[in-house]
Write an enzyme that holds these catalytic residues in place. Structure first.
Site, PDB file in Angstrom:
ATOM      1  N   GLY A 170       0.798  -1.228   0.000  1.00  0.00           N
ATOM      2  CA  GLY A 170       0.000   0.000   0.000  1.00  0.00           C
ATOM      3  C   GLY A 170       0.826   1.270   0.000  1.00  0.00           C
ATOM      4  O   GLY A 170       0.359   2.326   0.462  1.00  0.00           O
ATOM      5  N   ASN A 210       1.569   3.025  -2.591  1.00  0.00           N
ATOM      6  CA  ASN A 210       0.882   3.982  -3.473  1.00  0.00           C
ATOM      7  C   ASN A 210      -0.336   4.584  -2.772  1.00  0.00           C
ATOM      8  O   ASN A 210      -0.625   5.771  -2.930  1.00  0.00           O
ATOM      9  CB  ASN A 210       0.480   3.312  -4.788  1.00  0.00           C
ATOM     10  CG  ASN A 210       1.645   3.230  -5.754  1.00  0.00           C
ATOM     11  OD1 ASN A 210       2.059   4.242  -6.314  1.00  0.00           O
ATOM     12  ND2 ASN A 210       2.213   2.046  -5.913  1.00  0.00           N
ATOM     13  N   MET A 229      -4.067  -7.368  -6.679  1.00  0.00           N
ATOM     14  CA  MET A 229      -3.561  -8.495  -7.467  1.00  0.00           C
ATOM     15  C   MET A 229      -4.666  -9.434  -7.945  1.00  0.00           C
ATOM     16  O   MET A 229      -4.581 -10.650  -7.772  1.00  0.00           O
ATOM     17  CB  MET A 229      -2.520  -9.269  -6.645  1.00  0.00           C
ATOM     18  CG  MET A 229      -1.330  -8.429  -6.233  1.00  0.00           C
ATOM     19  SD  MET A 229      -0.448  -7.714  -7.623  1.00  0.00           S
ATOM     20  CE  MET A 229       0.429  -9.161  -8.178  1.00  0.00           C
ATOM     21  N   LEU A 236      -9.976  -8.059 -12.971  1.00  0.00           N
ATOM     22  CA  LEU A 236     -11.393  -7.732 -12.798  1.00  0.00           C
ATOM     23  C   LEU A 236     -12.219  -8.286 -13.955  1.00  0.00           C
ATOM     24  O   LEU A 236     -11.775  -8.317 -15.101  1.00  0.00           O
ATOM     25  CB  LEU A 236     -11.552  -6.217 -12.706  1.00  0.00           C
ATOM     26  CG  LEU A 236     -10.914  -5.587 -11.461  1.00  0.00           C
ATOM     27  CD1 LEU A 236     -10.857  -4.077 -11.591  1.00  0.00           C
ATOM     28  CD2 LEU A 236     -11.672  -5.993 -10.196  1.00  0.00           C
ATOM     29  N   HIS A 252       1.066   0.503 -13.237  1.00  0.00           N
ATOM     30  CA  HIS A 252       1.813  -0.706 -13.597  1.00  0.00           C
ATOM     31  C   HIS A 252       3.302  -0.370 -13.694  1.00  0.00           C
ATOM     32  O   HIS A 252       3.664   0.654 -14.281  1.00  0.00           O
ATOM     33  CB  HIS A 252       1.302  -1.243 -14.941  1.00  0.00           C
ATOM     34  CG  HIS A 252       2.004  -2.498 -15.354  1.00  0.00           C
ATOM     35  ND1 HIS A 252       1.743  -3.714 -14.769  1.00  0.00           N
ATOM     36  CD2 HIS A 252       2.973  -2.719 -16.268  1.00  0.00           C
ATOM     37  CE1 HIS A 252       2.526  -4.634 -15.313  1.00  0.00           C
ATOM     38  NE2 HIS A 252       3.283  -4.055 -16.229  1.00  0.00           N
TER      39      HIS A 252
END
Ligand code: GRF
Length: 197
Positions: free
Chosen positions: A17, A19, A95, A98, A114
């Site tokens: 986490g 970011n 991870m 979707l 990414h």
């Protein structure tokens, strides 16, 4: 329609986490005009959950259930998100891939970061792969999410030059530092766009 209401974010994580932390910091510093409504993790031990709760942000674990399809899982995600009505779903090290149903539910309102200069090096282990290929440059990309893995319109990219003594760990660290700059910036652009719309 122009609006003064806060730009509402849902941040989806699976791990560290960092970011998420960069987004929290940018909001605190006033450089990002947004509000994190909810943080969701598919993993109960994701460190990022603590980063959320210690800032007073609602953090929820949606664990996968054995035998449940991707669509069923994503429906649980949608049900969890719905009461928070996010303007933007921010994938920050989430991870899981979707489903089409999820992507359509938040069409053009899901973004991802990414660790590569997309469209090069989609998928995993990007740092080692760029070293193996003796690339000169590496970096990170923020992009809209589509049903295709690491695909979708690019929003911002940051490029670094690979040094002779770089290894996968040093590259990961250097790329991460770039991510922490461009992710909040990308979200701020989208927030401003919405205000002007
Ligand atoms: C980042 O490298 C990001 O590019 C990738 O997953 C990692 C998440 O790191 N999608 P963190 O959990 O934000 O520290």
């Amino acid at each position: 329609m122009a609006t003064d209401s806060p730009f509402k974010l849902a941040v989806l994580i699976s791990g560290e986490g960092s970011n998420l932390q960069a987004i929290i910091n940018a909001i605190d510093a006033g450089t990002l005009d947004a509000r994190i409504e909810i943080v969701i993790s598919n993993k109960s031990n994701a460190k990022g959950l603590n980063r959320a709760t210690r800032t007073g942000i609602t953090a929820v674990v949606v664990p996968p259930v054995r035998g449940q399809s991707r669509e069923e899982y994503d429906q649980r995600l949608l049900d969890t998100l719905a009461p928070f009505a996010p303007d933007l779903v921010v994938l920050a090290g989430f991870m899981r891939i979707l489903s089409t149903g999820f992507v359509h539910s938040y069409a053009h309102r899901i973004i991802n970061i990414h660790p590569s200069l997309l469209p090069a090096y989609k998928g995993m282990n990007t740092h080692q792969r760029v070293l193996d290929a003796r690339e000169r440059f590496h970096g990170a990309t923020v992009h809209f999410v589509t049903e295709q893995l690491d695909d979708g319109e690019m929003i911002i990219q940051s490029r670094i030059e690979i040094e002779a003594d770089d290894d996968a760990a040093s590259l990961q660290q250097r790329v991460h530092a770039e991510e922490h700059v461009i992710y909040p910036r990308a979200i701020q652009w989208l927030s401003e766009q919405r205000k002007r719309a």
